[in-house]
Enzyme design. Sequence first.
Site, mmCIF file in Angstrom:
data_model
loop_
_atom_site.group_PDB
_atom_site.id
_atom_site.type_symbol
_atom_site.label_atom_id
_atom_site.label_comp_id
_atom_site.label_asym_id
_atom_site.label_seq_id
_atom_site.Cartn_x
_atom_site.Cartn_y
_atom_site.Cartn_z
ATOM 1 C CB SER A 29 -0.903 0.014 1.238
ATOM 2 O OG SER A 29 -0.128 -0.111 2.421
ATOM 3 C CG ASN A 116 -4.416 -3.952 13.729
ATOM 4 O OD1 ASN A 116 -3.761 -3.974 12.678
ATOM 5 N ND2 ASN A 116 -4.863 -5.051 14.321
ATOM 6 C CB THR A 161 -40.194 24.188 -13.134
ATOM 7 O OG1 THR A 161 -41.216 24.581 -14.054
ATOM 8 C CG2 THR A 161 -40.161 25.163 -11.956
ATOM 9 C CG HIS A 162 -40.934 20.417 -15.494
ATOM 10 N ND1 HIS A 162 -41.117 19.131 -15.040
ATOM 11 C CD2 HIS A 162 -41.739 21.201 -14.742
ATOM 12 C CE1 HIS A 162 -41.998 19.139 -14.040
ATOM 13 N NE2 HIS A 162 -42.388 20.379 -13.832
ATOM 14 C CB SER A 283 -13.170 21.894 -31.479
ATOM 15 O OG SER A 283 -13.167 20.877 -32.453
ATOM 16 C CE LYS A 289 -17.842 22.301 -30.343
ATOM 17 N NZ LYS A 289 -18.053 20.864 -30.321
ATOM 18 C CD GLU A 296 -18.024 19.188 -21.998
ATOM 19 O OE1 GLU A 296 -18.756 18.561 -22.767
ATOM 20 O OE2 GLU A 296 -16.937 19.686 -22.339
ATOM 21 C CE1 TYR A 323 -6.324 -2.909 9.667
ATOM 22 C CE2 TYR A 323 -5.528 -5.159 9.457
ATOM 23 C CZ TYR A 323 -5.579 -3.852 8.999
ATOM 24 O OH TYR A 323 -4.899 -3.509 7.853
ATOM 25 C CE LYS A 331 -4.063 3.016 4.419
ATOM 26 N NZ LYS A 331 -4.911 2.238 5.348
HETATM 27 N N1 ARG Z 1 -1.195 -1.133 5.824
HETATM 28 C C1 ARG Z 1 -2.150 -1.573 6.794
HETATM 29 C C2 ARG Z 1 -3.475 -0.836 6.605
HETATM 30 O O1 ARG Z 1 -3.502 0.122 5.948
HETATM 31 C C3 ARG Z 1 -1.642 -1.279 8.159
HETATM 32 C C4 ARG Z 1 -2.188 -2.137 9.227
HETATM 33 C C5 ARG Z 1 -1.703 -3.501 9.073
HETATM 34 N N2 ARG Z 1 -2.044 -4.296 10.187
HETATM 35 C C6 ARG Z 1 -1.962 -5.605 10.160
HETATM 36 N N3 ARG Z 1 -2.324 -6.246 11.205
HETATM 37 N N4 ARG Z 1 -1.575 -6.240 9.083
HETATM 38 O O2 ARG Z 1 -4.497 -1.251 7.101
#
Ligand code: ARG
Length: 465
Positions: A29, A116, A161-162, A283, A289, A296, A323, A331
């Site tokens: 991540s 966690n 309206t409409h 365009s 244009k 948009e 967890y 995220k």
């Molecule tokens: N990268 C993990 C997350 O965003 C961090 C927490 C990981 N915790 C674990 N017990 N593997 O959730």
Amino acid sequence: MTNEPRSNGPANPAASARGAELASDYTVSLHYDQRLYRQDIAGSIAHARMLGRQGIIGETEVGQIVDGLEKVRAEIESGSFPWKPELEDIHMNVESRLFELIGDVAGRLHTARSRNDQVSTDTRLYMKQASGDTISALRTLQEALLGAAEANLDTVLPGYTHLQRAQPVLLAHHLLAYFEMFDRDATRFAAAQASADVLTLGNGAMAGVPYPIDREFVAGELGFSRVTANSMDGVSDRDFALEYLSAAAISAMHLSRLAEEFVIWSSEEFAFLALPESYTTGSSIMPQKRNPDFAELARGKTGRVYGNLFAMLTTLKGLPLTYNRDLQEDKEGLFDSVDTLLATLSVATGMLEGARFNADRMRNAAESSYVLATDIADYLVGKGMPFREAHVIVSALSDKLIDSGRYFKDLSFDEYSAASPLFEDDVMDIGIDSSIASRDVHGGTAPDRVKAALAEARKRLGEAG
Ligand code: ARG
């Protein structure tokens, strides 16, 4: 006893090795959670200080850890930090670098803490900031709406309206409608911010921690107003993210409606406004244009903001406490919604600040239409006729006008009289401006009401800022 199947090793070792490589990429991540580095380091510094105060680790160790973490932050900010995707996330990258910089004492930092509660604290800190940034961007857009309303106080257009011309209104009244939408949005983001404003450090992996920690101290250091009441809820709760995402979805919808009006109004058919050139593109094939691409895209990006809300709701719906790694999926969509919304708010502000409204076109659209029909019917009601009856008479009059390509202003008094004996001379005074002036109720479009609404909106914005 485990529930592992008995195995003689992989059937296909080469495929298994490829799988292992893919498998580790799959859990990474870092490419998106590295944006949490500031929050992660601030959280670790507060945690280390607390451990020292509580005598859980030594004060010298605290000093080394804090210095080390500050070095890590400096490295990240100067671009010299050696990122390692194989360490998966921001937390492991920071901690592992800390070991390289200060040695084994780094191992004391993760006492009485788990990734966690750590990741949840980082994300909450980020959300508090992002909600504040979003509210500021909304306030700037509201300011631009007030500016445009104040600069166009005499401009009249048909309200629809409409998407049919309905009744004449002041342009300022129309713009203030958006002011109200964005004001409600700001309230929703403030609520999301309050939900994020709870410290989760101290929940540990999920059951709490077996050390005499001081959660209130950490909360104070990090600027959280409260600490979570239940450790299991704390590590698995992502409601605060959902609240931001749903407020973002509603706000993106409002922006999309405004953008849609910019698109329609800047068309040759309407020509109610000219968008600033920097917010249009030419365009590649049709030289005449100017396309409203920014408006948009503001409309189009609403889709991904909605999508991020649904992705998150779906990720959460089947999770048992507490967890689960699924939560790492919280995220990317969240960051995307924040980025998309902030960018769209700034585009909408820029378009409004630079838009040139065509007051003549707008007034003409109101004059060359049947928007006075309600006023004529209300006139008859004023002379004692039931509204339903008046409606029938004015419908017949409108049909006649439409057939002959004329408008109410073209009707002679004789024609009015023929339609009803209740019409008197003063019916000839009904026009666009008298129609607008007659909506003299709180929340109505009469000029004095709109001026008062503008002053009240200014005051509200001032108090909010
Ligand atoms: N990268 C993990 C997350 O965003 C961090 C927490 C990981 N915790 C674990 N017990 N593997 O959730």
